[in-house]
Design a protein around this motif. Structure first.
Motif, PDB file in Angstrom:
ATOM      1  N   GLU A  81       0.969  -1.230   0.037  1.00 55.47           N
ATOM      2  CA  GLU A  81      -0.130   0.077  -0.053  1.00 55.47           C
ATOM      3  C   GLU A  81       0.881   1.201   0.057  1.00 55.47           C
ATOM      4  O   GLU A  81       0.483   2.209  -0.708  1.00 55.47           O
ATOM      5  CB  GLU A  81      -0.979  -0.038   1.078  1.00 55.47           C
ATOM      6  N   SER A  94     -11.237   0.911  -2.881  1.00 52.63           N
ATOM      7  CA  SER A  94     -11.191  -0.258  -1.722  1.00 52.63           C
ATOM      8  C   SER A  94     -11.865  -1.389  -2.288  1.00 52.63           C
ATOM      9  O   SER A  94     -11.726  -2.786  -1.808  1.00 52.63           O
ATOM     10  CB  SER A  94     -11.238   0.085  -0.371  1.00 52.63           C
ATOM     11  N   GLY A 131      -6.814  -1.402  -4.138  1.00 55.78           N
ATOM     12  CA  GLY A 131      -6.275  -2.213  -3.100  1.00 55.78           C
ATOM     13  C   GLY A 131      -5.387  -3.531  -3.725  1.00 55.78           C
ATOM     14  O   GLY A 131      -4.996  -3.449  -4.779  1.00 55.78           O
ATOM     15  N   SER A 166      -5.063  -0.197   8.085  1.00 54.20           N
ATOM     16  CA  SER A 166      -5.865  -1.299   7.376  1.00 54.20           C
ATOM     17  C   SER A 166      -5.574  -2.583   8.145  1.00 54.20           C
ATOM     18  O   SER A 166      -4.323  -2.956   8.707  1.00 54.20           O
ATOM     19  CB  SER A 166      -5.398  -1.508   5.926  1.00 54.20           C
ATOM     20  N   SER A 173      -2.508  -4.870   6.773  1.00 48.85           N
ATOM     21  CA  SER A 173      -1.431  -4.520   7.211  1.00 48.85           C
ATOM     22  C   SER A 173      -1.092  -4.979   8.632  1.00 48.85           C
ATOM     23  O   SER A 173       0.229  -5.356   9.004  1.00 48.85           O
ATOM     24  CB  SER A 173      -1.159  -2.935   7.042  1.00 48.85           C
ATOM     25  N   GLU A 176      -6.749 -12.888   6.198  1.00 49.91           N
ATOM     26  CA  GLU A 176      -6.359 -11.972   5.281  1.00 49.91           C
ATOM     27  C   GLU A 176      -7.360 -12.065   4.111  1.00 49.91           C
ATOM     28  O   GLU A 176      -7.945 -11.388   3.328  1.00 49.91           O
ATOM     29  CB  GLU A 176      -4.768 -12.027   4.930  1.00 49.91           C
ATOM     30  N   SER A 212     -10.439 -10.395   4.838  1.00 48.15           N
ATOM     31  CA  SER A 212     -10.384  -9.055   4.884  1.00 48.15           C
ATOM     32  C   SER A 212     -10.464  -8.510   3.502  1.00 48.15           C
ATOM     33  O   SER A 212     -10.806  -7.409   3.326  1.00 48.15           O
ATOM     34  CB  SER A 212      -9.139  -8.461   5.641  1.00 48.15           C
ATOM     35  N   LYS A 213     -10.066  -9.208   2.543  1.00 44.79           N
ATOM     36  CA  LYS A 213      -9.956  -8.817   1.201  1.00 44.79           C
ATOM     37  C   LYS A 213     -11.473  -8.879   0.447  1.00 44.79           C
ATOM     38  O   LYS A 213     -11.367  -8.415  -0.687  1.00 44.79           O
ATOM     39  CB  LYS A 213      -9.003  -9.528   0.350  1.00 44.79           C
ATOM     40  N   GLN A 216     -12.044  -5.178   8.164  1.00 33.55           N
ATOM     41  CA  GLN A 216     -10.688  -5.453   8.485  1.00 33.55           C
ATOM     42  C   GLN A 216     -10.083  -5.407   9.495  1.00 33.55           C
ATOM     43  O   GLN A 216      -9.451  -6.261  10.203  1.00 33.55           O
ATOM     44  CB  GLN A 216      -9.982  -4.503   7.266  1.00 33.55           C
ATOM     45  N   GLU A 217     -10.690  -4.463  10.662  1.00 35.02           N
ATOM     46  CA  GLU A 217     -10.222  -4.074  11.762  1.00 35.02           C
ATOM     47  C   GLU A 217     -10.336  -5.090  12.705  1.00 35.02           C
ATOM     48  O   GLU A 217      -9.912  -5.652  13.571  1.00 35.02           O
ATOM     49  CB  GLU A 217     -10.490  -2.896  12.339  1.00 35.02           C
TER      50      GLU A 217
END
Length: 341
Positions: A29, A89, A118, A244, A247, A314, A317-318, A324-325
């Motif tokens: 990112e 995103s 993203g 994010s 990350s 992950e 999250s995508k 995501q958090e």
């Protein structure tokens, strides 16, 4: 047009004037954002029009899908360039972006389009359409290797006239955060300190100056998770602003990579302390004892379970619109609990 390899740097240093739309995407990112900033600065040129750049996000385009087309067709009051910078995103903005690309391909007079996306797959519609466009370009940015990160940091330090004393350069490289943007800020901070210092930077200078990054919330969260401290891991993660979930997951994944390498050396008969000393890049000096203690706790079985947990998180999250958090916090909690199992 697809731009890859060494051509990426050449394009960013001297963008092709025939290209009116650029899609930037990938897991790195910081690289994506840095490239978007570079292209925006180039397109802006010497214009001092404060309204030359219009920034749009997914929410803007969901509320009004025509907003992108309107922004691209708008004329600068000062006669300068028009730049539209979209941060997408999810897939919700795809139709508006593709319509804008088709307008640019048609040759109609309009502004310069930068799309900061993203971690798209190579088969994503946006990637394929920008790659096939005559007046469009697509660039993917992947995670840096340790060697690439070191090369970048050393080149930037040289550019900023930073000199290191004896073992200080190794400490400098080992203390850098993995994120390119954060690493740049750390090097710039050193340059301010070193200006008119009258001597080379020492290990002691670096330990004092770079300690704050090693003690950042993200480092504290991944360190706590690897130590099995569930509450502290989740609390540290909650203190991170504008980070994010992906990350955060990768920060913990890097921590586990470090432990896996140390565990392999320990299984070969090396002491935990010697194993940590052998790791490259070097473990930050303040963390060596903690990492050595962690290496004793993590078996190959536990590490494999943690990897599965993080990779699954992950992928979740995508998914477009995924929280995501929350997913990252659950993963940190789950990894921390593995230590006591």
């Amino acid at each position: 047009m697809k731009i890859a390899g060494a051509s990426i740097r050449r394009f960013l240093d001297k963008p092709d004037k025939a290209v009116g739309a650029v899609l930037l995407y990938g897991p790195n990112e910081s690289f994506v954002h840095e490239a978007a900033q570079t292209l925006a600065a180039w397109a802006l040129g010497k214009s001092d029009d404060p309204y030359a750049i219009t920034k749009l996000g997914d929410d803007d385009l969901k509320k009004d899908s025509a907003k992108l087309a309107d922004a691209l067709s708008a004329q600068s009051l000062l006669g300068g360039p028009t730049i539209v910078w979209v941060r997408a995103s999810g897939k919700g903005s795809d139709d508006a972006i593709l319509d804008a690309l088709r307008t640019i391909e048609s040759g109609a007079p309009c502004g310069y389009l930068i799309v900061e996306a993203g971690d798209l797959g190579s088969t994503a519609t946006l990637v394929k359409e920008f790659g096939a466009a005559k007046n469009g370009a697509v660039i993917a940015f992947y995670e840096e290797t340790e060697a690439e990160r070191a090369q970048y940091a050393k080149a930037l330090a040289k550019e900023l006239k930073i000199e290191f004393d004896r073992d200080a350069e190794e400490t400098f490289l080992g203390s850098l955060p993995p994120d390119r943007g954060l690493a740049r800020r750390e090097v710039e901070k050193l340059a301010l300190y070193a200006h008119n210092l009258g001597r080379k930077l020492s290990v002691e200078d670096l330990e004092a100056l770079m300690a704050s990054e090693a003690e950042s919330a993200l480092d504290a969260a991944s360190l706590a998770a690897a130590q099995g401290r569930v509450a502290q891991a989740v609390e540290s993660l909650a203190r991170i602003d504008a980070l994010s979930g992906v990350s955060a997951l990768r920060a913990l994944l890097r921590r586990l990579h470090q432990l896996r390498e140390a565990r392999a050396l320990i299984d070969q008969g090396m002491s935990p302390t010697d194993a940590i000393a052998k790791l490259r890049p070097p473990v930050f000096w303040k963390e060596r004892d903690a990492v050595a203690a962690q290496a004793r706790l993590w078996t190959a079985k536990k590490l494999n379970a943690a990897y599965d947990m993080l990779w699954t998180a992950e992928l979740r999250s995508k998914t477009a619109g995924a929280p995501q958090e929350l997913i990252a916090a659950d993963a940190y909690r789950g990894v921390a609990k593995l230590v006591g199992n």
